[in-house]
Design a protein around this motif. Structure first.
Motif, PDB file in Angstrom:
ATOM      1  N   THR A 205       0.851  -1.190   0.000  1.00 11.94           N
ATOM      2  CA  THR A 205       0.000   0.000   0.000  1.00 11.94           C
ATOM      3  C   THR A 205       0.883   1.234   0.000  1.00 11.94           C
ATOM      4  O   THR A 205       1.909   1.280   0.692  1.00 11.94           O
ATOM      5  N   ALA A 206       0.481   2.242  -0.783  1.00 17.83           N
ATOM      6  CA  ALA A 206       1.197   3.521  -0.809  1.00 17.83           C
ATOM      7  C   ALA A 206       0.176   4.642  -0.827  1.00 17.83           C
ATOM      8  O   ALA A 206      -0.943   4.481  -1.322  1.00 17.83           O
ATOM      9  N   GLY A 207       0.569   5.795  -0.251  1.00 18.32           N
ATOM     10  CA  GLY A 207      -0.378   6.893  -0.240  1.00 18.32           C
ATOM     11  C   GLY A 207       0.185   8.176   0.317  1.00 18.32           C
ATOM     12  O   GLY A 207       1.403   8.388   0.359  1.00 18.32           O
ATOM     13  N   SER A 208      -0.723   9.028   0.739  1.00 14.37           N
ATOM     14  CA  SER A 208      -0.394  10.378   1.192  1.00 14.37           C
ATOM     15  C   SER A 208       0.608  10.357   2.342  1.00 14.37           C
ATOM     16  O   SER A 208       0.733   9.375   3.070  1.00 14.37           O
ATOM     17  N   ARG A 209       1.318  11.456   2.484  1.00 11.50           N
ATOM     18  CA  ARG A 209       2.302  11.674   3.542  1.00 11.50           C
ATOM     19  C   ARG A 209       3.413  10.627   3.506  1.00 11.50           C
ATOM     20  O   ARG A 209       3.902  10.161   4.538  1.00 11.50           O
ATOM     21  N   ASN A 210       3.771  10.237   2.264  1.00 14.44           N
ATOM     22  CA  ASN A 210       4.848   9.255   2.055  1.00 14.44           C
ATOM     23  C   ASN A 210       4.614   7.983   2.872  1.00 14.44           C
ATOM     24  O   ASN A 210       5.530   7.414   3.464  1.00 14.44           O
ATOM     25  N   THR A 235       5.552   2.545   7.211  1.00  9.43           N
ATOM     26  CA  THR A 235       6.272   3.806   7.414  1.00  9.43           C
ATOM     27  C   THR A 235       5.411   4.957   6.925  1.00  9.43           C
ATOM     28  O   THR A 235       4.650   4.822   5.966  1.00  9.43           O
ATOM     29  N   THR A 236       5.524   6.081   7.595  1.00  9.14           N
ATOM     30  CA  THR A 236       4.807   7.276   7.164  1.00  9.14           C
ATOM     31  C   THR A 236       5.557   8.517   7.634  1.00  9.14           C
ATOM     32  O   THR A 236       6.199   8.515   8.688  1.00  9.14           O
ATOM     33  N   GLN A 237       5.463   9.563   6.839  1.00  8.97           N
ATOM     34  CA  GLN A 237       6.032  10.850   7.223  1.00  8.97           C
ATOM     35  C   GLN A 237       5.258  11.454   8.375  1.00  8.97           C
ATOM     36  O   GLN A 237       5.801  12.215   9.171  1.00  8.97           O
ATOM     37  N   GLY A 238       3.962  11.133   8.463  1.00  9.48           N
ATOM     38  CA  GLY A 238       3.136  11.644   9.545  1.00  9.48           C
ATOM     39  C   GLY A 238       2.754  13.099   9.368  1.00  9.48           C
ATOM     40  O   GLY A 238       2.847  13.664   8.274  1.00  9.48           O
ATOM     41  N   ALA A 253       6.872  17.441  10.786  1.00  8.63           N
ATOM     42  CA  ALA A 253       6.083  16.218  10.844  1.00  8.63           C
ATOM     43  C   ALA A 253       6.716  15.194  11.779  1.00  8.63           C
ATOM     44  O   ALA A 253       7.943  15.059  11.855  1.00  8.63           O
ATOM     45  N   ASP A 254       5.859  14.470  12.494  1.00 11.21           N
ATOM     46  CA  ASP A 254       6.299  13.376  13.351  1.00 11.21           C
ATOM     47  C   ASP A 254       6.136  12.061  12.596  1.00 11.21           C
ATOM     48  O   ASP A 254       5.021  11.579  12.386  1.00 11.21           O
ATOM     49  N   GLY A 255       7.255  11.488  12.196  1.00  8.19           N
ATOM     50  CA  GLY A 255       7.221  10.252  11.433  1.00  8.19           C
ATOM     51  C   GLY A 255       7.071   9.032  12.314  1.00  8.19           C
ATOM     52  O   GLY A 255       7.264   9.072  13.538  1.00  8.19           O
ATOM     53  N   TYR A 256       6.733   7.928  11.678  1.00  5.98           N
ATOM     54  CA  TYR A 256       6.517   6.674  12.394  1.00  5.98           C
ATOM     55  C   TYR A 256       6.843   5.520  11.471  1.00  5.98           C
ATOM     56  O   TYR A 256       6.514   5.538  10.277  1.00  5.98           O
ATOM     57  N   ARG A 257       7.510   4.514  12.023  1.00  6.44           N
ATOM     58  CA  ARG A 257       7.715   3.284  11.274  1.00  6.44           C
ATOM     59  C   ARG A 257       7.539   2.104  12.213  1.00  6.44           C
ATOM     60  O   ARG A 257       7.930   2.153  13.382  1.00  6.44           O
ATOM     61  N   PHE A 639      -6.919  15.162   4.939  1.00  2.00           N
ATOM     62  CA  PHE A 639      -7.289  14.388   3.752  1.00  2.00           C
ATOM     63  C   PHE A 639      -6.113  13.528   3.284  1.00  2.00           C
ATOM     64  O   PHE A 639      -4.958  13.961   3.287  1.00  2.00           O
ATOM     65  N   GLY A 640      -6.405  12.288   2.892  1.00  2.00           N
ATOM     66  CA  GLY A 640      -5.361  11.402   2.390  1.00  2.00           C
ATOM     67  C   GLY A 640      -5.937  10.343   1.465  1.00  2.00           C
ATOM     68  O   GLY A 640      -7.108   9.958   1.591  1.00  2.00           O
ATOM     69  N   VAL A 641      -5.126   9.864   0.533  1.00  2.00           N
ATOM     70  CA  VAL A 641      -5.524   8.819  -0.415  1.00  2.00           C
ATOM     71  C   VAL A 641      -4.488   7.702  -0.342  1.00  2.00           C
ATOM     72  O   VAL A 641      -3.277   7.961  -0.362  1.00  2.00           O
TER      73      VAL A 641
END
Length: 652
Positions: A205-210, A235-238, A253-257, A639-641
């Motif tokens: 899966t891939a989408g918004s906020r990297n 993983t996400t940029q958050g 941004a607070d990232g998370y993996r 909003f995110g896709v």
């Protein structure tokens, strides 16, 4: 950076309480999301493992059946037969939702309210009918996951969905069935498991906020040995978790993996006799305070279990397990390290007494412990180490006669430092004809403070008393086929309820109460599947003039989720509404009361088959880009896709 403080309802961790209280300046760490996800080694190996177990079998059509639940009694029964209020989230529903974390799934459940200190991986809480944190017991494959630190929570924000098979949620007091911590309800999570039919899948899966997720799962059977293994990476940029204007922090941004792994081996020794080993690990790394601080949460579970058919009417489950939660905050500055552990020996028996009547009984032995260290400079550092034993015996009986249903559960808990506690549940149902059933119940509960509530150097109170509660419910249910509708009036009154007060320490509230009306409905009609609910509640502090609403609790929560197949594509929509709540602005001293406005969010989903082996899904999150907060000063996802692709070479 301004000093920041938290409430117990969303306490991030014992370390983060202290870190934000003591530090004015901290080293900046690079946002985690900018780091590329590690290569997904082992994915194809898992697929080939399942392929080697047996030949692929031809897929067969499936028929929609009424949901089956285990949580209400400890053994399978139709949802319409359960006397406690239960919701179910199946693997199929998880796939259709496209949700990447457990908190997103739980937001749509009746009576549940999710709060979060930001985006994915940030700390949060789940309230069930106004009770949250340590008052909601979380079990993973039957093992308690609530940490013994200053949160008392199970860190559900650290759970991704790829390795989850099923979730059941009991709303209301079931302490007599599950013990301390089940005043508000219970969340039972089941991980993926093996079976006779070989299965294998790869998902991306891939989408918004990297945001990027990848997962692999394989299971099957070789001779008398059932095997399962799964791994996922998220993983996400958050987002900027803390609102820069409210908190005076940089807009970063607070990232998370997160990397999650689980596996199981189950050996059939003889017909009806199995011995198994199960392991689970979730490792989440995050930044917080808008990328000025960082941390890591690890959750490990190891379980040895035996399921035995002792006689034709008697089954036994014996489990020896160890669950460990480790939390390190701002490791560059070596701020804090907390490790909590629960070691459990559980024996549960189910005996068929006669047609329509079943008895359950068993024992639960636990050793609970916490080890912590903190270092905030030459004048404030130290360590602590505390543990205790918890012992319980329980029994229950349920059945039906002449249109009447009855369930009785009794439990005795003995926890070091407190006198023994007896709890009970009595439920009754009466068939009225035409699919209607009247339901009523009465239950008592207690909850012992987590060790962190007692001994954490920043917030602990060694004089904290256990919570006690009693609950009454009355409901009317209509069930026909897959359709189950229920209206429930409920009231839970708690004494000595815990709160994280203005003095930044845990304390007992003399008396609190929540009462309300809950409407739920799920099923299918004319090609449409639906799941809808409305909760009107009054969670109040009875010690204050005017019985004010408790912090961060909404008095009204509603959800509507529908899906409908258009050709080969399944389209879905979910609407979530929360009424206004109040909170403290902990960015000033003393903390000031503020209002969080009501909000409505809309999510859209779509999924379909490309071929028997390939499928796709899409999710639009927060369609109208609603700006809202569930904790003052903390943003929620805009909003995110997100687009996903799944390959199932086996078990399609």
């Amino acid at each position: 950076m301004k000093t920041h403080r938290f409430t117990s309802q969303d306490v991030p961790s014992a370390g983060r309480i202290a870190g934000n209280r003591r530090f004015k300046q901290a080293s900046t760490t690079a946002p985690l999301a900018r780091r590329r996800p590690a290569p997904f080694f082992g994915a194809f190996a898992l697929t080939m493992l399942a392929a080697g177990m047996a030949q692929a079998q031809t897929a067969t059509g499936t028929t929609t059946l009424p949901p089956v639940v285990v949580s209400a009694t400890g053994y399978p029964q139709p949802l319409s037969s359960a006397l406690p209020s239960v919701s179910v989230i199946t693997r199929e529903q998880i796939d259709e939702s496209g949700a990447q974390n457990l908190m997103t799934l739980l937001q749509q459940v009746a009576g549940l309210q999710v709060t979060s200190n930001g985006g994915p991986g940030q700390t949060g809480n789940v309230f069930v009918r106004g009770f949250g944190g340590p008052d909601v017991l979380v079990l993973l494959d039957g093992v308690p996951m609530n940490a013994q630190d200053a949160t008392g929570s199970a860190y559900l924000n650290n759970f991704t969905t790829d390795q989850i098979q099923r979730v059941e949620i009991i709303r209301g007091n079931v302490s007599a069935i599950y013990g301390s911590g089940a005043i508000g309800g219970v969340v039972l999570i089941t991980t993926r498991h093996g079976g006779k039919t070989p299965r294998a899948s790869l998902s991306f899966t891939a989408g918004s906020r990297n945001t990027f997720t990848s997962s692999a799962d394989a299971s099957g059977q070789i001779g008398k040995t059932a095997l399962q293994a799964g791994i996922s990476r998220y993983t996400t940029q958050g987002i900027s978790s803390q609102n820069p204007q409210q908190m005076g922090l940089p807009d970063a941004a607070d990232g998370y993996r997160n990397t999650t792994m689980n596996g199981s081996i189950v050996q059939t020794l003889a017909p009806g006799q199995t011995l198994g080993l199960r392991a689970f690990r979730s490792d989440g790394k995050y930044t917080y305070s808008n990328a000025t601080l960082s941390g890591e949460t690890k959750q490990n579970l190891y379980q040895l279990f035996s399921d035995n058919q002792l006689t034709s009417d008697w089954t036994s489950h014996l489990s020896l397990s160890q669950q460990e939660t480790t939390n390190d905050n701002a490791p560059v500055g070596n701020l804090s390290h907390y490790r909590t552990r629960v070691q459990q020996l559980l024996w549960r028996n189910v005996v068929q007494l006669m047609p329509g009547w079943t008895a359950t009984a068993g024992a639960d032995l636990q050793k609970q412990s916490i080890v912590g260290s903190y270092n905030y400079g030459p004048y404030y550092s130290g360590a602590f180490d505390n543990s205790r034993n918890a012992r319980a015996v329980f029994a229950g009986i349920d059945g039906s006669f002449n249109g009447n249903s009855l369930q009785l559960n009794l439990r005795h808990d003995s926890i070091d430092g407190y006198s023994g506690q007896n709890t009970g549940y009595l439920g009754y149902g009466r068939e009225l004809g035409g699919g209607f059933k009247a339901i009523a119940s009465y239950a008592t509960a207690f909850n012992a403070p987590p060790l962190g509530y007692l001994y954490d150097p920043n917030a602990g109170n060694p004089n904290l008393k256990p919570e006690k509660a009693h609950t009454v419910e009355a409901g009317l249910q209509w069930a026909q086929g897959v359709n189950v509708w229920r209206a429930t009036l409920f009231q839970t009154k708690a004494t000595e309820q815990w709160s994280y007060g203005k003095n930044f320490t845990f304390e007992n509230i003399a008396s609190a109460r929540t009462r309300g009306l809950e409407l739920t409905g799920r099923g299918a009609w004319n090609g449409w599947a639906y799941d809808t609910n409305l909760t009107l509640q009054q969670p109040v502090d009875l010690t204050q003039p005017g019985d004010p609403t408790l912090q961060r609790r909404a008095r009204s929560v509603a959800n509507i989720a529908v899906n409908h197949a258009v050709g080969s594509v399944l389209l879905g929509a979910a609407v979530h509404y929360s009424g206004p709540r109040w909170d403290f602005n902990y960015n000033v001293y003393p903390a000031q009361r503020v209002t969080l406005g009501s909000y409505t969010t809309v999510d859209l989903t779509a999924s379909g088959q490309i071929s028997p082996q390939w499928s796709w899904n899409a999710r639009v999150q927060n369609l109208f880009d609603k700006k809202y907060q569930t904790a003052w000063g903390y943003n929620r996802e805009p909003f995110g896709v997100f687009l996903g692709l799944t390959w199932r070479p086996l078990g399609t």
